[in-house]
Design a protein around this motif. Structure first.
Motif, PDB file in Angstrom:
ATOM      1  N   ASP A  16       0.746  -0.975  -0.426  1.00 24.48           N
ATOM      2  CA  ASP A  16       0.334  -0.040   0.111  1.00 24.48           C
ATOM      3  C   ASP A  16       1.311   1.166  -0.041  1.00 24.48           C
ATOM      4  N   ASP A  17       2.033   1.126   1.093  1.00 22.50           N
ATOM      5  CA  ASP A  17       2.931   2.437   1.256  1.00 22.50           C
ATOM      6  C   ASP A  17       4.014   2.606   1.188  1.00 22.50           C
ATOM      7  N   ALA A  18       5.510   3.457   1.979  1.00 16.65           N
ATOM      8  CA  ALA A  18       6.002   2.838   2.078  1.00 16.65           C
ATOM      9  C   ALA A  18       6.281   2.098   3.706  1.00 16.65           C
ATOM     10  N   ASP A  19       5.571   2.738   4.541  1.00 11.84           N
ATOM     11  CA  ASP A  19       5.298   1.957   5.616  1.00 11.84           C
ATOM     12  C   ASP A  19       5.606   0.005   5.601  1.00 11.84           C
ATOM     13  N   ALA A  20       4.312  -0.232   4.835  1.00  4.95           N
ATOM     14  CA  ALA A  20       4.282  -1.381   4.085  1.00  4.95           C
ATOM     15  C   ALA A  20       5.480  -2.092   4.114  1.00  4.95           C
ATOM     16  N   ALA A  21       5.957  -0.838   2.932  1.00  4.30           N
ATOM     17  CA  ALA A  21       7.278  -1.543   2.798  1.00  4.30           C
ATOM     18  C   ALA A  21       8.967  -2.420   3.289  1.00  4.30           C
ATOM     19  N   LEU A  26      11.391  -6.036   6.560  1.00  6.48           N
ATOM     20  CA  LEU A  26      11.349  -6.731   8.052  1.00  6.48           C
ATOM     21  C   LEU A  26      11.023  -8.489   8.305  1.00  6.48           C
ATOM     22  N   ALA A  27       9.352  -8.206   7.617  1.00  5.64           N
ATOM     23  CA  ALA A  27       9.094 -10.098   8.053  1.00  5.64           C
ATOM     24  C   ALA A  27       9.967 -10.618   6.789  1.00  5.64           C
ATOM     25  N   VAL A  38      14.952  -5.266  -1.555  1.00  7.22           N
ATOM     26  CA  VAL A  38      15.242  -3.537  -1.245  1.00  7.22           C
ATOM     27  C   VAL A  38      13.391  -3.420  -1.573  1.00  7.22           C
ATOM     28  N   PRO A  39      13.571  -1.727  -0.966  1.00  4.11           N
ATOM     29  CA  PRO A  39      12.329  -1.176   0.044  1.00  4.11           C
ATOM     30  C   PRO A  39      12.458   0.206  -1.724  1.00  4.11           C
ATOM     31  N   GLY A  40      11.251   0.213  -1.871  1.00  4.54           N
ATOM     32  CA  GLY A  40      11.027   0.793  -2.967  1.00  4.54           C
ATOM     33  C   GLY A  40       9.569   1.851  -2.568  1.00  4.54           C
ATOM     34  N   VAL A  70       4.311  -6.422  12.444  1.00  4.05           N
ATOM     35  CA  VAL A  70       5.770  -6.252  12.408  1.00  4.05           C
ATOM     36  C   VAL A  70       5.696  -5.414  13.020  1.00  4.05           C
ATOM     37  N   ALA A  71       6.815  -5.601  14.077  1.00  3.06           N
ATOM     38  CA  ALA A  71       7.465  -4.524  15.051  1.00  3.06           C
ATOM     39  C   ALA A  71       8.401  -3.685  14.521  1.00  3.06           C
ATOM     40  N   VAL A  72       7.328  -2.247  14.177  1.00  6.92           N
ATOM     41  CA  VAL A  72       8.704  -1.442  13.624  1.00  6.92           C
ATOM     42  C   VAL A  72       9.039  -0.315  14.794  1.00  6.92           C
ATOM     43  N   THR A  73      10.720  -1.084  15.036  1.00  5.34           N
ATOM     44  CA  THR A  73      11.045  -0.056  16.120  1.00  5.34           C
ATOM     45  C   THR A  73      11.759   1.104  15.702  1.00  5.34           C
ATOM     46  N   ASP A  74      11.405   2.653  16.134  1.00  7.85           N
ATOM     47  CA  ASP A  74      11.992   3.113  15.725  1.00  7.85           C
ATOM     48  C   ASP A  74      13.107   3.739  16.264  1.00  7.85           C
TER      49      ASP A  74
END
Length: 520
Positions: A16-21, A26-27, A38-40, A70-74
């Motif tokens: 959907d977006d960069a956050d999901a990428a 990570l997953a 390679v995220p885009g 998925v936990a995204v650590t700041d």
């Protein structure tokens, strides 16, 4: 989530977006067989090892991932000081319908996050939370953008880590070092990182990060001196795979088969460093040893007393002061000179490869340059050359491709034109890519810009003129033009040996018309 074919060794996953990428990146670390992600902007390029997994199981495993869990650590917030005196600041303000002061104030107030990297090592595409910033690129890109320039393009902001061409709108400058090989990781801004810009009245020059490159003979080792060359020679090895998420191309030998054959012939490990070039060239040896010429076929002689002709692919002995003269290519394009012990130079991110796009590795070698030869190993030399058939200008070769990931951005007639007509290799080609020319340009079915996404070596990226560019090892790791197809892995070495004037026909992988790699 939608999974597309990017090549025979890679998939492109739309989210959907960069956050999901970032979450998918990570997953995916838990999925067996993946070698790199390679995220885009709204995608993740997933490269895989075909000996450990295949498309079906990998596609299933990716679609079953629960990204919400998925936990995204700041990460710690990065702050970058900026002097807002960019030469495009007034034009940006006019385009957005606000004052220059408001552009600056809102750029400072926005929360920025690194969506992905690309274009050059250390270059981060930053997304912010202020909807104001949607700025068109310059209609005419600059040929030189200074290191440290802060720019806007589309919905992104970014900082140029080194001097380079660019089409972003420049609003300021910083002395922050975006890329430093002595730092771990070298990139200041990595995908997922948070950052803010701060305003200052003055900044210094951006420090240059250099790497050592021996240029004079060492009394304790043999060496090779460049006497003359039509084009600079390059040090190449197996490259830097696995660093694309930091904006680092894989680079390495354009013809991996020639690299392997050269090292096999002189008794080196398969990935030992060699010299890669386009003849003619003359090289003088300092000291004694064993060398070989592989890759492009040409008339080559060694002047050791009376000149004698060298057999392509067969190792030969050299003595101190001997000169090898390599002629213009007759079949293929790039020759490889391998020497027992390999070329010795400073490693950058695990490799001595010269990356012509990002500037990593030793400087291109011009007349007067000298490179060291490493200590010889214990493996035996192999006198018999491995036969290959490389094309000459005017000939036609068939190359196998996969379609996608963006073949649906083109009309059905364009896909037919890709496969049915011949494409000429033009002189406007280098290690970044081969510019092809066809009688019928490829017509788009989907207008507008494609958000930047990861691309593979061998990708057939199609700019607005409809004439494809075939990416070689030094290509940027992300791109914004749609990719209609990609050369399969077993044909990449042939692609690296296509001289101007050769004509190419593409055949789809898995189709009954697909062909085997050429051989004698």
């Amino acid at each position: 989530m939608r999974v597309r074919t990017a090549s025979d060794r890679a998939l492109l996953v739309e989210v959907d977006d960069a956050d999901a990428a970032v979450r998918l990146t990570l997953a995916a670390a838990s999925v067996s067989g993946i070698t790199e992600t390679v995220p885009g902007a709204r995608t993740v390029l997933v490269r895989f090892d075909s000996l450990r997994t295949s498309v079906g199981p990998l596609r299933a495993a990716l679609t079953e991932l629960d990204l919400a869990a998925v936990a995204v650590t700041d990460a710690a917030e990065v702050r970058i000081p900026v002097v807002y005196d960019g030469e495009d600041l007034a034009e940006v303000a006019a385009a957005l319908g606000v004052s220059e002061g408001e552009v600056v104030a809102r750029h400072l107030a926005a929360d920025w996050r690194v969506a992905f990297s690309g274009f050059a090592p250390g270059f981060a595409y930053l997304t912010g939370d202020d909807p104001l910033f949607d700025v068109p690129r310059r209609t005419s890109p600059r040929t030189r953008v200074p290191a440290g320039s802060v720019g806007l393009a589309g919905r992104y902001s970014g900082v140029y880590p080194r001097e380079s061409p660019g089409g972003w709108q420049l609003i300021g400058r910083t002395d922050a070092v975006l890329w430093d090989l002595d730092r771990d990781p070298p990139a200041l801004l990595t995908p997922g990182a948070r950052m803010r810009f701060t305003q200052v009245d003055a900044v210094g020059d951006v420090p240059r990060v250099s790497t050592a490159n021996p240029t004079t003979p060492d009394e304790h080792s043999a060496a090779i001196e460049i006497v003359s060359t039509a084009l600079p020679l390059l040090v190449q090895d197996s490259g830097r795979p696995g660093l694309a998420a930091l904006g680092v191309p894989a680079s390495g030998a354009a013809d991996r088969t020639a690299l392997r054959d050269a090292n096999h012939a002189v008794g080196n490990q398969p990935g030992a460093a060699v010299l890669e070039g386009i003849g003619p060239a003359e090289l003088r040896f300092h000291g004694a040893g064993v060398a070989v010429i592989t890759g492009a076929e040409s008339e080559s002689v060694i002047r050791s007393g009376a000149p004698r002709e060298l057999r392509h692919g067969t190792p030969f002995a050299f003595r101190d002061g001997d000169v090898v003269a390599i002629g213009p290519p007759q079949r293929g394009l790039r020759f490889v000179l391998g020497v027992r012990g390999g070329i010795r130079s400073t490693r950058v991110l695990g490799s001595v490869a010269t990356d012509t796009l990002s500037g990593l590795g030793p400087a291109p070698l011009v007349p007067g340059a000298v490179v060291q030869i490493g200590p010889a190993g214990r493996d035996a030399v192999h006198p018999e050359p491995w036969p290959r058939a490389l094309p000459a200008p005017g000939e036609t070769v068939e190359i196998e491709i996969t379609l996608g990931p963006r073949d649906d951005w083109f009309t059905p007639a364009a896909v037919d034109a890709l496969l049915e007509q011949e494409w000429e290799v033009t002189p406007r080609s280098d290690r970044v890519g081969i510019r092809l020319l066809g009688a019928t340009p490829l017509e788009r079915a989907v207008p507008g810009e494609l958000p930047s996404e990861g691309v593979v070596t061998g990708a057939l990226q199609v700019p607005p003129d409809g004439q494809p560019v075939l990416f070689l090892p030094d290509h940027p790791v992300t791109g914004g033009y749609p990719v209609i197809g990609a050369v399969t892995d077993r044909f990449l070495d042939l692609a690296g040996q296509l001289p101007p004037g050769v004509r190419v026909r593409f055949r789809v992988f898995g189709n009954h018309t697909a062909v085997a790699p050429p051989s004698k």
